[in-house]
Design an enzyme around this catalytic site. Structure first.
Site, PDB file in Angstrom:
ATOM      1  N   ARG A 179       0.850  -1.200   0.000  1.00 20.37           N
ATOM      2  CA  ARG A 179       0.000   0.000   0.000  1.00 20.37           C
ATOM      3  C   ARG A 179       0.881   1.244   0.000  1.00 20.37           C
ATOM      4  NH1 ARG A 179      -4.804   1.474   4.315  1.00 20.37           N
ATOM      5  NH2 ARG A 179      -3.128   1.261   5.856  1.00 20.37           N
ATOM      6  N   ASP A 459      -3.392   2.952  14.086  1.00 17.63           N
ATOM      7  CA  ASP A 459      -2.646   3.648  13.043  1.00 17.63           C
ATOM      8  C   ASP A 459      -3.241   5.037  12.877  1.00 17.63           C
ATOM      9  OD1 ASP A 459      -4.945   3.345  11.514  1.00 17.63           O
ATOM     10  OD2 ASP A 459      -4.080   1.924  10.105  1.00 17.63           O
TER      11      ASP A 459
END
Length: 544
Positions: A179, A459
């Site tokens: 990603r 995150d």
């Protein structure tokens, strides 16, 4: 957008020799092995070809947000009705991506890469985005680790020498997906012709340059997760980029496969269109639910009738989130793509058997909901959750996927996707948002983007929800806690003042040295008249 891309040409294609106009503003040991002249030339070519289009898409985002701020509402597009109503399907999926029932995600440091590839999950998403603080050292360490992993040579020795980590044989490893950062993020350490390069193009381009041919030879892609898209035009831009990467690197057309995270509110109204734009290479869509909640908050930052309760009450069982999940499943399966579920962020709770079992019960319920609804796979943040999630999907999904589950019973209209849920804001919820945002931001500023907080692996998405809710609550009219206390800046000040002593024992943990800086930054962001688009934009200016 494709027309814009096609029309733009390098104005002086013959006047540049390799390396002209390329400036690196930081240096770490060994970077020349990654940033070779050929690699830099490749990256510069991507920048010169696609930077005008990227900037056009970011401008379109700002225009759309201005429309929402003026009272407009997102909706399905009239100009793309033919795509939504058409009888088309995406290209067949490669064998390596047919069964994705459990995926693990995490940052790209060598130990994490080894543990994730060895974890027993079907897929490992190596994350340069929300779980990586994009320091120059972190980015290049990650690129180096992934390059060695693809070559089969990655190992890691614990600092005390007590344990040596090595990769399992290739056939026992999880499938690697990468990603890159979203379109909105720059890579300030690489400047092309005086302008910062796109973080998206840097992350994906450098990985592809070094690994694409090797992965293609292994029949493993390369495969990518694409984050933060807001429109089909942004998907078209990615498709143009990937066409160019394939051509430059000598890959077959459509060799690169992608999964798109549906983690913005505007994108949920364009899922058919996003699949169509990437139809020769897309493998699926993913319910990036934490970022989706953040996007809902940000999209409706000026809508006082769409203030959400504290984040602990905003679960996937809430009607607007259930509608989002079910529409994603229906859309993907109609087009022959996978519908991936969301993240279980829980991590094992040591020394608390009852607490650990309660956390695992939440994971079981969440994964059972996903597989019963028709999802083809799910995410976990910790290897210990893989057996639990795998068992649930094995029992309820004996086939590699559930694309045969068409969900024809689902009928979702615009209002189903934008109606807020009911709930409250408690003192614990308010103060919890302050604590989580500050602790995560402090760790991020210190170079750590994947942070365990209260037995959850957090995150950037969690910090974004926390600070956006705080801003929205504080700028709303006459909002009160459930005990009658006004939600105002005095309440925020008391919470911020009390944090250092509250976190005194945690000062030794990641982010301890940046705690005061994080407190000051959150204070500025919440007092600002306009909500900052992304927390990581001002924070990025403060890291190396």
């Amino acid at each position: 957008m494709s027309a814009v891309i096609a029309q733009w040409q390098d104005p002086h294609p013959q006047q540049r020799s390799p390396g002209d106009g390329i400036e690196l503003t930081a240096v770490v040991a060994g970077q020349e092995s990654l940033l070779t002249p050929a690699a830099l030339d490749f990256l510069a070519g991507l920048h010169r070809r696609f930077e005008p289009a990227r900037q056009a898409r970011l401008a379109a985002r700002r225009e759309r947000q201005a429309y929402f701020d003026a009272g407009g509402l997102p909706d399905f597009r009239a100009d793309t009705a033919a795509i939504r109503n058409g009888q088309w399907r995406v290209a067949p999926l490669p064998t390596a991506l047919l069964d994705r029932r459990v995926e693990i995600t995490g940052p790209v440091d060598p130990k994490m890469v080894i543990n994730a590839l060895n974890s027993g999950a079907k897929v490992y998403m190596a994350d340069f985005e929300d779980s990586t603080s994009p320091t120059w050292a972190n980015l290049l360490t990650g690129q180096r680790a992934l390059r060695k992993a693809v070559a089969g040579t990655l190992d890691w020795m614990a600092p005390d020498g007590a344990k040596h980590y090595t990769l399992k044989p290739f056939e026992e490893q999880a499938v690697l997906m990468v990603r890159p950062r979203g379109w909105h993020l720059d890579e300030k350490h690489v400047r092309i012709d005086g302008a910062a390069m796109s973080g998206s193009l840097f992350d994906l381009g450098l990985f592809a340059f070094h690994n694409a041919k090797a992965l293609a030879a292994l029949d493993r892609g390369p495969y990518f997760y694409l984050p933060k898209l807001q429109s089909m035009e942004e998907a078209q831009l990615w498709n143009e980029v990937l066409d160019r990467v394939e051509a430059e690197l000598g890959l077959a057309p459509g060799q690169i496969k992608v999964t798109v995270l549906i983690e913005t509110l505007p994108a949920v109204f364009e899922m058919d269109e996003i699949l169509h734009a990437l139809r020769t290479r897309i493998a699926g869509l993913n319910c990036g639910r934490w970022d989706y909640v953040f996007s809902y908050l940000k999209t409706f930052r000026a809508h006082r009738d769409k203030v959400l309760p504290e984040r602990g009450q905003v679960t996937m069982t809430q009607p607007f989130l259930r509608a989002y999940s079910e529409l994603l499943i229906q859309t993907c399966h109609k087009r022959g793509a996978h519908a991936m579920g969301g993240m279980a962020a829980q991590i094992p709770i040591s020394g608390d058997e009852a607490g650990n079992e309660a956390a695992l019960a939440k994971v079981r319920a969440d994964k059972l909901r996903e597989v019963t609804a028709g999802h083809d796979g799910t995410w976990v943040a910790h290897p210990a959750l893989i057996p639990l999630a795998m068992r649930i999907f094995d029992e309820r999904m004996p086939t590699p996927h559930q694309q045969h589950v068409l969900r024809d019973d689902v009928l979702i209209i615009r209002d189903d996707l934008i109606k807020p849920c009911l709930g409250t804001v408690t003192r614990a919820g308010f103060e919890g948002n302050v604590e989580v945002c500050v602790r995560y931001l402090a760790a991020w500023l210190e170079g750590n983007g994947c942070v365990p907080i209260h037995w959850l692996m957090e995150d950037a998405a969690t910090a974004e929800i926390a600070r956006t809710q705080l801003w929205q609550w504080l700028h709303a009219d006459s909002l009160f806690l459930d005990d009658g206390t006004p939600v105002d800046f005095a309440l925020l000040e008391r919470a911020l003042i009390g944090l250092p002593s509250k976190l005194a024992e945690r000062m030794k943990l990641p982010g301890g040295s940046k705690l005061d800086e994080a407190i000051a930054m959150l204070d500025r962001l919440t007092h600002a008249d306009t909500l900052e688009e992304f927390l990581t934009l001002p924070a990025y200016e403060r890291i190396d």
